[in-house]
Scaffold this motif. Structure first.
Motif, PDB file in Angstrom:
ATOM      1  N   GLN A  76     -51.324 -85.017  88.719  1.00  0.00           N
ATOM      2  CA  GLN A  76     -51.687 -85.484  90.051  1.00  0.00           C
ATOM      3  C   GLN A  76     -50.741 -86.573  90.555  1.00  0.00           C
ATOM      4  O   GLN A  76     -50.514 -86.703  91.761  1.00  0.00           O
ATOM      5  N   LEU A  77     -50.173 -87.336  89.644  1.00  0.00           N
ATOM      6  CA  LEU A  77     -49.393 -88.524  90.016  1.00  0.00           C
ATOM      7  C   LEU A  77     -47.920 -88.211  90.258  1.00  0.00           C
ATOM      8  O   LEU A  77     -47.292 -88.818  91.140  1.00  0.00           O
ATOM      9  N   LEU A  78     -47.383 -87.283  89.492  1.00  0.00           N
ATOM     10  CA  LEU A  78     -45.925 -87.081  89.485  1.00  0.00           C
ATOM     11  C   LEU A  78     -45.543 -85.724  90.061  1.00  0.00           C
ATOM     12  O   LEU A  78     -46.321 -84.767  89.991  1.00  0.00           O
ATOM     13  N   PRO A  79     -44.325 -85.621  90.605  1.00  0.00           N
ATOM     14  CA  PRO A  79     -43.851 -84.322  91.089  1.00  0.00           C
ATOM     15  C   PRO A  79     -43.667 -83.351  89.924  1.00  0.00           C
ATOM     16  O   PRO A  79     -43.447 -83.761  88.781  1.00  0.00           O
ATOM     17  N   GLN A  80     -43.717 -82.073  90.228  1.00  0.00           N
ATOM     18  CA  GLN A  80     -43.657 -81.057  89.180  1.00  0.00           C
ATOM     19  C   GLN A  80     -42.381 -81.161  88.343  1.00  0.00           C
ATOM     20  O   GLN A  80     -42.386 -80.856  87.145  1.00  0.00           O
ATOM     21  N   SER A  81     -41.319 -81.618  88.967  1.00  0.00           N
ATOM     22  CA  SER A  81     -40.050 -81.721  88.246  1.00  0.00           C
ATOM     23  C   SER A  81     -40.116 -82.698  87.078  1.00  0.00           C
ATOM     24  O   SER A  81     -39.290 -82.634  86.156  1.00  0.00           O
ATOM     25  N   GLU A 132     -43.333 -94.316  85.385  1.00  0.00           N
ATOM     26  CA  GLU A 132     -42.763 -93.062  85.881  1.00  0.00           C
ATOM     27  C   GLU A 132     -43.004 -92.910  87.385  1.00  0.00           C
ATOM     28  O   GLU A 132     -42.100 -92.517  88.137  1.00  0.00           O
ATOM     29  N   HIS A 133     -44.206 -93.227  87.841  1.00  0.00           N
ATOM     30  CA  HIS A 133     -44.512 -93.097  89.269  1.00  0.00           C
ATOM     31  C   HIS A 133     -43.664 -94.062  90.098  1.00  0.00           C
ATOM     32  O   HIS A 133     -43.144 -93.682  91.157  1.00  0.00           O
ATOM     33  N   LEU A 134     -43.538 -95.302  89.644  1.00  0.00           N
ATOM     34  CA  LEU A 134     -42.708 -96.264  90.359  1.00  0.00           C
ATOM     35  C   LEU A 134     -41.272 -95.753  90.485  1.00  0.00           C
ATOM     36  O   LEU A 134     -40.663 -95.819  91.565  1.00  0.00           O
ATOM     37  N   SER A 135     -40.734 -95.227  89.401  1.00  0.00           N
ATOM     38  CA  SER A 135     -39.358 -94.729  89.420  1.00  0.00           C
ATOM     39  C   SER A 135     -39.202 -93.572  90.386  1.00  0.00           C
ATOM     40  O   SER A 135     -38.206 -93.492  91.135  1.00  0.00           O
ATOM     41  N   VAL A 136     -40.175 -92.674  90.401  1.00  0.00           N
ATOM     42  CA  VAL A 136     -40.146 -91.544  91.339  1.00  0.00           C
ATOM     43  C   VAL A 136     -40.173 -92.026  92.780  1.00  0.00           C
ATOM     44  O   VAL A 136     -39.538 -91.446  93.676  1.00  0.00           O
TER      45      VAL A 136
END
Length: 474
Positions: A76-81, A132-136
């Protein structure tokens, strides 16, 4: 900034935490400390209990729930990539935890050192996802395990920081990250001994982690993000008109926490005192609200600032069977025994002639308190030199707290009169030597009435619920 379990309890809450951190990072360098997702620490401990008992099905079910919760948050939080890479890291962390609990299942026990290493997995998973979310989102971030930056003693389950070593290690690890314009996302609650053995910081550990690191990094402020608007003048479940306090002192916050208020644990404030770092207690669910500022000193001295209360307590009484037996010696041995099992005494009261005394402890600490007393006073109890230990579970604690109470004539009388006016009997009274707190033990079924009465007598709270909502409706 520190984010509690509910503030990182889902993918959506992690997004909010990241946004709050990123917004502030545009103005100045920010380091954040994260708790495990809400209820995850309980799930980890439950998994270990199943392992110790040899309950493989229960252990596997708990591990499955742990995986599912974090894999869902990742998707839910991160893109599929990013899914495959991060899901692999989640699997590795849960694999570490699984190896530890499998060892517990083989041993049939939970060694404290292993528990500390295992339970920190919850915070490590949170730090991974938030970083990870912050970096994205375009904010460079690095997940940091606090065992690489917080040095503690070897008291597993309730470790204390070694501040000089922590300062050296934290600055060496975290300042380069901040200097590159990145944000450290640090696990709360855990650390490690100087020789690298993982530890946890006990009650209030994640807040404590944040204050330790704030002091080590010479932070200008510490923000504690929770799910409440700030520190209240009383428990709003007991007092409907309880108000958020704009500002309180370190000492007031520590006293309120010690006496049951849902605020920072007293240990949390200790590292901040020398450096006088202010703390904000804020609501991540309503970040526009100002919250409460905790400061070293305040110029406002208005008497009682807040009323704390605690229901789950028990009153323990000891009395020599003969005036010839020194009550002071009995008390000294009793207190030494209690200290050895790491029990906090909330209130203590004694009489002069009969040499008897009573003290209040939390219900969850009662069993080991009684065991410690029975062991330390075994001879006196066996020969009736000391009367049987008396335990009263039908009690509650009320504490009026405020810097302005010191030397204020008639204040104690007003508090006792307010309690008497609502037909509640006082069982025991204690006032600290600092005069910052007046603590009263009453019957549990009268606690709510007593808290409301003292709160009203002290002039705390909003004028009325209707008045409090007028500005918003306009």
């Amino acid at each position: 900034m520190k984010f509690g379990g509910t503030s990182v309890g889902s993918a959506e809450r992690m997004r909010v935490a990241a946004r709050l951190s990123a917004d502030e990072a545009r103005k100045r360098p920010v380091a954040i400390v994260v708790s495990a997702m809400s209820k995850i620490t309980d799930l980890l401990l439950d998994t270990m209990r199943h392992a110790e008992a040899g309950d493989r099905p229960g252990m596997e079910a708990a591990l499955g729930a742990l995986r599912a919760r974090h894999e869902e948050a990742c998707r839910q939080l991160l893109p599929q990539s990013r899914h495959d890479a991060v899901l692999h890291q989640i699997a590795e962390l849960i694999g570490e935890f699984e190896r530890i609990v499998n060892g517990m299942a083989l041993l049939g026990e939970r060694p404290p050192r292993s528990v500390d290493e295992a339970v920190a997995v919850g915070e490590r998973l949170s730090a991974l996802l938030v970083a990870e979310h912050l970096s994205v989102e375009g904010v460079p971030a690095v997940a940091v395990n606090a065992w690489d930056v917080v040095v503690t003693d070897a008291v597993f389950g309730n470790a204390s920081p070694v501040m000089a070593a922590t300062r050296e290690k934290a600055r060496a690890r975290l300042l380069p990250i901040l200097e590159k314009g990145a944000m450290p996302v640090i696990t709360g609650f855990n650390g490690a001994t100087s020789d690298g053995r993982p530890t946890t910081l006990g009650r209030g550990g994640s807040d404590f982690s944040a204050s330790i690191l704030a002091a080590a990094l010479d932070a200008s402020e510490l923000w504690i993000w929770t799910d409440v608007d700030g520190i209240m003048s009383a428990d709003p479940r007991l007092v409907p008109d309880a108000a958020v306090l704009d500002e309180i002192t370190y000492a007031e916050a520590a006293e309120l926490a010690y006496n049951g208020a849902k605020v920072l644990h007293p240990r949390t404030l200790a590292p901040l005192v020398d450096k006088k770092i202010p703390v904000w207690s804020k609501n991540s669910f309503s970040p526009q609200k100002p919250g409460t500022r905790i400061v070293p000193h305040t110029s406002i001295a208005i008497g009682t600032r807040a009323v704390a209360s605690m229901q789950k307590v028990a009153l323990v009484s000891l009395e020599p069977a003969s005036p010839e037996l020194s009550g002071v010696q009995v008390m000294a041995r009793a207190l030494d025994a209690i200290a050895r099992v790491d029990v906090e005494i909330l209130v203590i009261s004694s009489s002069s002639y009969r040499q008897n005394f009573c003290f209040l402890v939390r219900e969850e600490e009662l069993e080991r308190t009684i065991q410690a007393l029975e062991s330390a006073l075994a001879l006196e109890l066996a020969h009736d030199y000391v009367k049987p230990i008396s335990i009263d579970r039908n009690v509650g604690l009320l504490a009026a707290v405020g810097e302005g109470m010191q030397g204020k004539p008639g204040l104690a009388s007003r508090i006792f009169t307010a309690i008497a006016a609502v037909q509640v009997n006082i069982i025991a009274i204690a006032q600290g030597s600092s005069e910052l707190t007046i603590a009263v033990v009453v019957r549990r079924d009268g606690l709510e009435k007593a808290v409301r009465a003292v709160h009203a007598e002290s002039g705390l709270g909003v004028k009325s619920p209707a008045a409090a909502t007028v500005p918003e409706s306009n």
